[in-house]
Design a protein around this motif. Structure first.
Motif, PDB file in Angstrom:
ATOM      1  N   GLN A   1       0.889  -1.106   0.012  1.00 44.29           N
ATOM      2  CA  GLN A   1      -0.057   0.007   0.000  1.00 44.29           C
ATOM      3  C   GLN A   1       0.773   1.274   0.023  1.00 44.29           C
ATOM      4  O   GLN A   1       1.753   1.513   0.781  1.00 44.29           O
ATOM      5  CB  GLN A   1      -0.724   0.049   1.185  1.00 44.29           C
ATOM      6  N   THR A   2       0.604   2.129  -0.802  1.00 40.27           N
ATOM      7  CA  THR A   2       1.463   3.100  -1.233  1.00 40.27           C
ATOM      8  C   THR A   2       1.066   4.547  -0.539  1.00 40.27           C
ATOM      9  O   THR A   2       1.929   5.614  -0.722  1.00 40.27           O
ATOM     10  CB  THR A   2       1.949   3.374  -2.869  1.00 40.27           C
ATOM     11  N   SER A   3      -0.248   4.660  -0.227  1.00 41.46           N
ATOM     12  CA  SER A   3      -0.380   6.102   0.188  1.00 41.46           C
ATOM     13  C   SER A   3       0.255   6.520   1.242  1.00 41.46           C
ATOM     14  O   SER A   3       0.574   5.865   2.382  1.00 41.46           O
ATOM     15  CB  SER A   3      -1.963   6.067   0.656  1.00 41.46           C
ATOM     16  N   SER A   4       0.676   7.753   1.591  1.00 29.87           N
ATOM     17  CA  SER A   4       1.433   8.099   2.549  1.00 29.87           C
ATOM     18  C   SER A   4       0.777   8.366   4.106  1.00 29.87           C
ATOM     19  O   SER A   4      -0.058   7.497   4.289  1.00 29.87           O
ATOM     20  CB  SER A   4       2.157   9.401   2.314  1.00 29.87           C
ATOM     21  N   GLN A   5       0.980   9.223   4.723  1.00 24.83           N
ATOM     22  CA  GLN A   5       0.426   9.254   6.205  1.00 24.83           C
ATOM     23  C   GLN A   5      -0.965   9.505   6.259  1.00 24.83           C
ATOM     24  O   GLN A   5      -1.577  10.214   5.361  1.00 24.83           O
ATOM     25  CB  GLN A   5       1.166  10.335   6.876  1.00 24.83           C
ATOM     26  N   ILE A   6      -1.768   8.793   7.058  1.00 20.74           N
ATOM     27  CA  ILE A   6      -3.049   9.193   7.331  1.00 20.74           C
ATOM     28  C   ILE A   6      -3.247   9.772   8.978  1.00 20.74           C
ATOM     29  O   ILE A   6      -2.497   8.814   9.871  1.00 20.74           O
ATOM     30  CB  ILE A   6      -3.831   7.642   7.293  1.00 20.74           C
ATOM     31  N   THR A   7      -3.593  10.711   8.894  1.00 23.43           N
ATOM     32  CA  THR A   7      -3.957  11.239  10.372  1.00 23.43           C
ATOM     33  C   THR A   7      -5.315  11.270  10.536  1.00 23.43           C
ATOM     34  O   THR A   7      -6.179  11.553  10.052  1.00 23.43           O
ATOM     35  CB  THR A   7      -3.436  12.714  10.414  1.00 23.43           C
ATOM     36  N   ALA A   8      -5.500  10.622  11.931  1.00 23.04           N
ATOM     37  CA  ALA A   8      -6.737  10.352  12.608  1.00 23.04           C
ATOM     38  C   ALA A   8      -6.759  10.776  14.025  1.00 23.04           C
ATOM     39  O   ALA A   8      -6.222   9.846  14.927  1.00 23.04           O
ATOM     40  CB  ALA A   8      -7.499   9.056  12.366  1.00 23.04           C
ATOM     41  N   GLY A   9      -7.272  11.973  14.458  1.00 27.45           N
ATOM     42  CA  GLY A   9      -7.333  12.103  15.930  1.00 27.45           C
ATOM     43  C   GLY A   9      -5.637  12.137  16.412  1.00 27.45           C
ATOM     44  O   GLY A   9      -4.831  12.873  15.768  1.00 27.45           O
ATOM     45  N   PRO A  10      -5.429  11.618  17.438  1.00 28.79           N
ATOM     46  CA  PRO A  10      -3.973  11.598  18.001  1.00 28.79           C
ATOM     47  C   PRO A  10      -3.153  10.602  17.275  1.00 28.79           C
ATOM     48  O   PRO A  10      -1.841  10.558  17.339  1.00 28.79           O
ATOM     49  CB  PRO A  10      -4.035  11.124  19.371  1.00 28.79           C
ATOM     50  N   PHE A  11      -3.779   9.930  16.296  1.00 27.02           N
ATOM     51  CA  PHE A  11      -2.923   8.810  15.341  1.00 27.02           C
ATOM     52  C   PHE A  11      -2.464   9.376  13.972  1.00 27.02           C
ATOM     53  O   PHE A  11      -3.078  10.116  13.390  1.00 27.02           O
ATOM     54  CB  PHE A  11      -3.429   7.468  15.429  1.00 27.02           C
ATOM     55  N   VAL A  12      -1.048   9.067  13.847  1.00 29.63           N
ATOM     56  CA  VAL A  12      -0.499   9.234  12.330  1.00 29.63           C
ATOM     57  C   VAL A  12      -0.004   7.821  11.893  1.00 29.63           C
ATOM     58  O   VAL A  12       0.961   7.343  12.441  1.00 29.63           O
ATOM     59  CB  VAL A  12       0.672  10.360  12.457  1.00 29.63           C
TER      60      VAL A  12
END
Length: 229
Positions: A128-139
């Motif tokens: 999977q090649t998409s970069s960073q996903i940010t959700a609340g306190p999570f990256v």
């Protein structure tokens, strides 16, 4: 394309030969080790796509080996293949970071199918090649498969990574144990212990208070959902 390689760890030469034949019949390469100490040298020297691990061995046993590699950040999928069939042993192996636990005697056809399916899903996740996903306190970085919470990195096993990535892509949706098992393990024959252990293990790593989770919630009678406040 080079064949995937499996590391077989068992102190019984007959079992090693049987597992080698199963891997060959599934077009997989294999290397074998007769002890945990020998296996540690191999995993530090070269990468493997999956590890088949016995528990009861002289010297460093399978549980000690598993604990060592997870501490070192080696997240290669591990299937324990053991003659120990007590529920405690299964739960303990999963707690240490094993991805599945199969008891001896095993069906060679079923084992081969499980190995190939686990390797395939592990490779799909790593591609999977998409970069960073940010959700609340999570990256979560889907390229490197690294997770950070409030800037602090959290180490996840391969199955925990797959589960967190799946939850992250379906925030707020409720999934039954059967659906999670099919998505993460590729099997509709649900092992409740496996699901519960991995959910609890993931909670301990990502929740501020695992006993009162705010992210991985139990929806009684239905399953689980992942939420961001």
């Amino acid at each position: 394309m080079a064949a995937e390689q499996v590391l077989i760890i068992d102190d019984d030469p007959m079992v090693r030969r049987l597992l080698e034949k199963v891997m060959t019949s599934n077009q997989l390469k294999s290397l074998s080790a007769s002890s945990g100490e020998e296996a540690l040298l191999l995993v530090r020297r070269e990468p493997f796509d999956l590890i088949l691990l016995d528990v009861t061995m002289r010297g460093m046993d399978g549980f000690q080996f598993l604990e060592q590699i997870r501490r070192q950040g080696i997240d290669t999928p591990v299937i324990i293949v053991s003659g120990k069939n007590e529920e405690y042993d299964t739960l303990y192996g999963l707690e240490l970071g094993a991805d599945d636990y199969i008891t001896k005697p095993f069906n060679p056809v079923v084992l081969g199918a499980k190995v190939k399916a686990m390797i395939r899903r592990s490779h799909q996740l790593s591609k999977q090649t998409s970069s960073q996903i940010t959700a609340g306190p999570f990256v979560f970085d889907k390229a490197t498969l690294k997770l950070k919470k409030n800037g602090k990195e959290i180490f996840l096993s391969s199955k925990e990574t797959m589960m967190f990535s799946f939850f992250l892509e379906h925030i707020g949706q409720v999934f039954s144990k059967e659906q999670l098992y099919q998505q993460i393990w590729g099997d509709w024959s649900v092992d409740d212990n496996t699901i519960m252990v991995h959910i609890n293990h993931l909670r301990r790593k990502i929740e501020d208070n695992p006993k009162a989770p705010k992210h991985i919630l139990t929806v009684w009678g239905l399953g689980y959902k992942f939420v961001i406040e």
